[in-house]
Design an enzyme around this catalytic site. Structure first.
Site, PDB file in Angstrom:
ATOM      1  N   ASP A  47      -2.281  -1.576  10.190  1.00  0.00           N
ATOM      2  CA  ASP A  47      -2.347  -1.568   8.765  1.00  0.00           C
ATOM      3  C   ASP A  47      -2.989  -2.788   8.127  1.00  0.00           C
ATOM      4  O   ASP A  47      -3.331  -3.081   7.042  1.00  0.00           O
ATOM      5  CB  ASP A  47      -1.045  -1.259   8.094  1.00  0.00           C
ATOM      6  N   LYS A  58       0.817  -1.209   0.043  1.00  0.00           N
ATOM      7  CA  LYS A  58      -0.049  -0.153  -0.130  1.00  0.00           C
ATOM      8  C   LYS A  58       0.688   1.270  -0.063  1.00  0.00           C
ATOM      9  O   LYS A  58       2.021   1.287   0.357  1.00  0.00           O
ATOM     10  CB  LYS A  58      -1.083  -0.107   1.395  1.00  0.00           C
TER      11      LYS A  58
HETATM   12  O1  C5P Z   1      -0.529  -0.889  15.020  1.00  0.00           O
HETATM   13  P1  C5P Z   1       0.967  -1.319  14.660  1.00  0.00           P
HETATM   14  O2  C5P Z   1       1.522  -2.376  15.502  1.00  0.00           O
HETATM   15  O3  C5P Z   1       1.315  -1.269  13.062  1.00  0.00           O
HETATM   16  O4  C5P Z   1       1.929   0.028  14.822  1.00  0.00           O
HETATM   17  C1  C5P Z   1       3.055   0.261  15.091  1.00  0.00           C
HETATM   18  C2  C5P Z   1       3.775   1.400  15.876  1.00  0.00           C
HETATM   19  O5  C5P Z   1       3.456   2.572  15.094  1.00  0.00           O
HETATM   20  C3  C5P Z   1       3.099   1.749  17.229  1.00  0.00           C
HETATM   21  O6  C5P Z   1       3.489   0.838  18.243  1.00  0.00           O
HETATM   22  C4  C5P Z   1       3.157   3.350  17.365  1.00  0.00           C
HETATM   23  O7  C5P Z   1       4.340   3.455  17.951  1.00  0.00           O
HETATM   24  C5  C5P Z   1       2.841   3.563  15.931  1.00  0.00           C
HETATM   25  N1  C5P Z   1       1.583   4.107  15.350  1.00  0.00           N
HETATM   26  C6  C5P Z   1       0.916   5.170  15.807  1.00  0.00           C
HETATM   27  N2  C5P Z   1      -0.215   5.383  15.681  1.00  0.00           N
HETATM   28  C7  C5P Z   1      -0.876   4.767  14.864  1.00  0.00           C
HETATM   29  C8  C5P Z   1      -0.308   3.671  14.282  1.00  0.00           C
HETATM   30  C9  C5P Z   1       0.891   3.132  14.500  1.00  0.00           C
HETATM   31  O8  C5P Z   1       1.662   5.800  16.971  1.00  0.00           O
HETATM   32  N3  C5P Z   1      -2.176   5.113  14.451  1.00  0.00           N
END
Ligand code: C5P
Length: 309
Positions: free
Chosen positions: A140, A13
């Site tokens: 994601d 993406k």
């Molecule tokens: O959700 P995911 O594990 O992919 O997110 C990885 C990191 O990216 C989170 O731990 C956070 O630090 C950051 N993140 C964020 N806000 C979001 C998505 C991700 O701060 N909306």
């Protein structure tokens, strides 16, 4: 492959809009992001096994973890746990999406593993349950299942499909080495607090993010020039701060005729929109000669999400 083998293809993406609101109490950031699935794919194959194993092939296979930190392994375990069964599967990822590049390669593999294991184990898990499991795996991951173009709200996991017309032509400049998503969000907060003082990066102090009307209109009408002009990424300044050389990459693609340029997600991959296929090839050739990136890829989109082959 035996008849019991299952293979799922899953796209990368690019976020054509990534509006980042304030840091929430749980550490995530409120988002209004427009996810756009492009035709660069990983495949995840699943076959019966006595235990969970994971292997990876592809150019960057050496830097992809094969332990339980891999989202594909976590997805298999989460699906098995949901159904109260053991995660008996040999997963094999053929990796073509840039690793740690801001194109949701890890999330794609998680989404593909959910679908592949569901089919292999004959579970018939309802789609809304797969989406709920995907959201627990990462912000994601639901979009990697969904595909096409969708607005992501909340932390990116709450999806609304967005109508589009036609196909858009993209070029991606892959950087040497990845960027950590938490590090880029952290740098975004640091830059905001540098400008506004302590606490100024928190939710309530930053306006709630919203989808850009001009961008939605460009997608609906298939107007590449208007989409190029509307591309935006609130994480771009943070990615450039951590990796200043990306400025040269963005400039090289723009000077080569791209009608839009931005850092993809948390980077460091840079995405360029081209007017048509011929212009995309010209931009790709110029980027390859520019010395500002490790690799150049061309892809069209939107394309469907994770699909059983
Ligand atoms: O959700 P995911 O594990 O992919 O997110 C990885 C990191 O990216 C989170 O731990 C956070 O630090 C950051 N993140 C964020 N806000 C979001 C998505 C991700 O701060 N909306």
């Amino acid at each position: 492959m035996s008849v019991a083998d299952v293979t799922v293809r899953v796209p990368a993406k690019v976020n054509v809009q990534l509006a980042v609101g304030g840091r929430r109490a749980d550490g995530y950031h409120a988002l209004a992001t427009v996810f756009f699935a492009v035709g660069l794919y990983d495949t995840v194959a699943a076959r019966p096994a006595d235990t969970l194993t994971l292997t990876v092939e592809g150019r960057d296979a050496a830097v992809v973890p094969t332990d339980d930190s891999n989202l594909a392994a976590r997805a298999a375990r989460a699906l098995a746990a949901h159904h109260g069964i053991d995660a008996k599967v040999a997963l094999h990822i053929a990796k073509d999406i840039p690793v740690a590049g801001g194109m949701a390669g890890g999330s794609a593999d998680g989404a593909a593993a959910l679908l592949a294991c569901d089919a292999l184990w004959g579970l018939g898990t309802p789609r809304e349950t797969l989406f709920a499991l995907a959201a627990e795996l990462g912000s994601d991951v639901p979009f990697s299942l969904h595909g096409g173009v969708a607005l992501g709200e909340g932390r990116g996991e709450q999806l609304t499909p967005i109508p589009t017309s036609g196909s858009f032509h993209w070029v991606f400049a892959v950087a040497d080495g990845g960027l950590s998503t938490p590090a880029v969000y952290g740098e975004c907060d640091r830059l905001r607090e540098l400008a506004g003082g302590p606490g100024s990066a928190d939710e309530g102090r930053i306006p709630a993010p919203a989808a850009d009307r001009a961008l939605l209109e460009a997608l609906a009408t298939g107007d590449a020039a208007a989409l190029g002009a509307a591309l935006s990424n609130d994480l771009q300044a943070a990615a450039l701060s951590l990796r200043p050389a990306l400025t040269d990459t963005l400039r090289a693609g723009s000077e080569a005729g791209a009608i839009g340029a931005l850092v993809s997600g948390s980077g460091p991959t840079c995405a360029f929109l081209a007017k048509d296929a011929a212009e995309a090839s010209a931009v790709a050739a110029a980027l390859a000669l520019s010395g500002t990136c490790r690799d150049v890829r061309q892809a069209e989109g939107p394309v469907p999400g994770a699909t059983l082959l």
